[in-house]
Design an enzyme around this catalytic site. Structure first.
Site, PDB file in Angstrom:
ATOM      1  N   VAL A  68       0.815  -1.219   0.000  1.00  0.00           N
ATOM      2  CA  VAL A  68       0.000   0.000   0.000  1.00  0.00           C
ATOM      3  C   VAL A  68       0.843   1.262   0.000  1.00  0.00           C
ATOM      4  CG1 VAL A  68      -1.915  -1.172   1.158  1.00  0.00           C
ATOM      5  CG2 VAL A  68      -0.249   0.112   2.536  1.00  0.00           C
ATOM      6  N   ASN A  91      -8.136  -1.351   5.764  1.00  0.00           N
ATOM      7  CA  ASN A  91      -7.780  -1.972   7.041  1.00  0.00           C
ATOM      8  C   ASN A  91      -6.276  -2.159   7.224  1.00  0.00           C
ATOM      9  OD1 ASN A  91      -8.318  -3.882   9.453  1.00  0.00           O
ATOM     10  ND2 ASN A  91      -7.201  -5.178   8.011  1.00  0.00           N
ATOM     11  N   SER A 143      -8.550   3.906  15.221  1.00  0.00           N
ATOM     12  CA  SER A 143      -8.213   3.241  16.476  1.00  0.00           C
ATOM     13  C   SER A 143      -8.626   4.149  17.611  1.00  0.00           C
ATOM     14  CB  SER A 143      -6.705   2.969  16.553  1.00  0.00           C
ATOM     15  OG  SER A 143      -6.334   2.548  17.852  1.00  0.00           O
ATOM     16  N   TYR A 156       1.750   5.797  15.526  1.00  0.00           N
ATOM     17  CA  TYR A 156       0.470   5.125  15.269  1.00  0.00           C
ATOM     18  C   TYR A 156      -0.715   6.045  15.563  1.00  0.00           C
ATOM     19  CZ  TYR A 156      -2.891   1.231  15.274  1.00  0.00           C
ATOM     20  OH  TYR A 156      -3.942   0.396  15.003  1.00  0.00           O
ATOM     21  N   ALA A 157      -0.661   6.740  16.688  1.00  0.00           N
ATOM     22  CA  ALA A 157      -1.752   7.648  17.048  1.00  0.00           C
ATOM     23  C   ALA A 157      -1.863   8.788  16.038  1.00  0.00           C
ATOM     24  CB  ALA A 157      -1.527   8.200  18.456  1.00  0.00           C
ATOM     25  N   ALA A 158      -0.723   9.302  15.598  1.00  0.00           N
ATOM     26  CA  ALA A 158      -0.745  10.387  14.612  1.00  0.00           C
ATOM     27  C   ALA A 158      -1.336   9.913  13.290  1.00  0.00           C
ATOM     28  CB  ALA A 158       0.666  10.932  14.398  1.00  0.00           C
ATOM     29  N   LYS A 160      -3.406   7.361  12.781  1.00  0.00           N
ATOM     30  CA  LYS A 160      -4.832   7.056  12.916  1.00  0.00           C
ATOM     31  C   LYS A 160      -5.657   8.334  13.114  1.00  0.00           C
ATOM     32  CE  LYS A 160      -4.606   2.605  12.407  1.00  0.00           C
ATOM     33  NZ  LYS A 160      -5.199   1.956  11.206  1.00  0.00           N
ATOM     34  N   ILE A 189      -8.317  -5.673  20.662  1.00  0.00           N
ATOM     35  CA  ILE A 189      -8.995  -6.801  20.014  1.00  0.00           C
ATOM     36  C   ILE A 189      -8.113  -8.046  20.072  1.00  0.00           C
ATOM     37  CG2 ILE A 189     -10.062  -7.606  17.891  1.00  0.00           C
ATOM     38  CD1 ILE A 189     -11.449  -5.158  19.177  1.00  0.00           C
TER      39      ILE A 189
END
Length: 255
Positions: A68, A91, A143, A156-158, A160, A189
């Site tokens: 991707v 996803n 997330s 990751y937070a940035a 998402k 999860i």
């Protein structure tokens, strides 16, 4: 939601990162509901395993390897698609968790390129492949950390949080063209990977969730089925948390 018999018999779905974990369950549930599904994943071995596990739906299933982060790879995957598209599930994603002081530039770049730029690349490549119907859906995987932040997940937070902003923008831009665009924000999860974590860690996570259990991949797949359905036709630009109303004080390494 369990009382609604979703049918996607005449719908075509692309699921990125669809060969493992949450993406695999999403792919399986759409196949079960009658859709034709194209699984796009970077892991060739995972694709082979997915094809075997989903063999009972072989006539509905298409798979392709795609990076991707590479626009040429996304174009090649698009050209291999044997059908038009009604529903896109963005996803695919990775983590490179470290505290900010230990995070390197390559950790930042890898997560941003996959989780944010990759989403742009895929949607850009597939946009003209959507069928000419009033039922077009884009569902992006965000997330809970995009809403609350989390220790050790600056990248990751940035990424998402960027997905959330992109989702809301597309909801405004694409609505007039027959699309709805929404985001799903999973909490912690259980997947094959997380099930291998120490029991005390999993128990600690359960205690942070009011419903006293960790999420299942089916919880996320069910939300995707709903958002893709006609019943959700007036839901647009939403960010729907599927997290059991998790305590916002997440711990290091939490999803």
């Amino acid at each position: 939601m369990a009382n609604i018999n979703f049918s996607f018999a005449k719908k075509n779905v692309v699921v990125t990162g669809g060969a493992q974990g949450i993406g695999f369950e999403i792919s399986k549930q759409f196949l079960t509901a009658g859709a034709k599904v194209s699984i796009w994943d970077f892991n060739q071995e995972a694709l082979k395993i997915a094809e075997k596990e989903l063999s009972q739906w072989a006539s509905q299933l298409h798979t392709t390897k795609v990076d991707v982060t590479d626009r040429a790879s996304c174009e090649q995957a698009k050209n291999s698609l044997p059908f038009g598209i009604d529903i896109l599930i963005n996803n695919a994603g990775i983590t490179r968790d470290k505290s900010f002081s230990k995070m390197q530039g390559e950790d930042w770049d890898a997560v941003i390129q996959t989780n944010l730029t990759g989403l742009f690349n895929i949607t850009k490549a597939l946009f003209e492949k959507f069928t000419d119907t009033p039922h077009k859906r884009i569902i992006n995987m965000a997330s809970v950390v995009s809403l609350y932040g989390n220790f050790g997940q600056t990248n990751y937070a940035a990424a998402k949080a960027g997905v959330v902003g992109m989702t809301k923008t597309w909801a405004k831009e694409f609505g007039r063209k027959g699309f709805t665009c929404n985001a799903v924000a999973p909490g912690f999860i259980l997947t094959k990977m997380t099930q291998g974590m120490p029991e005390e860690v999993l128990k600690g996570m359960e205690e942070k969730v009011p419903v006293k259990r960790l999420g299942q991949t089916t919880d996320i797949a069910n939300m995707c089925l709903f958002l893709a359905s006609e019943e959700a036709a007036y839901i647009n630009g939403a960010v729907l948390s599927v997290d059991g109303f998790i305590d916002v004080k997440l711990g290091e390494g939490d999803h």
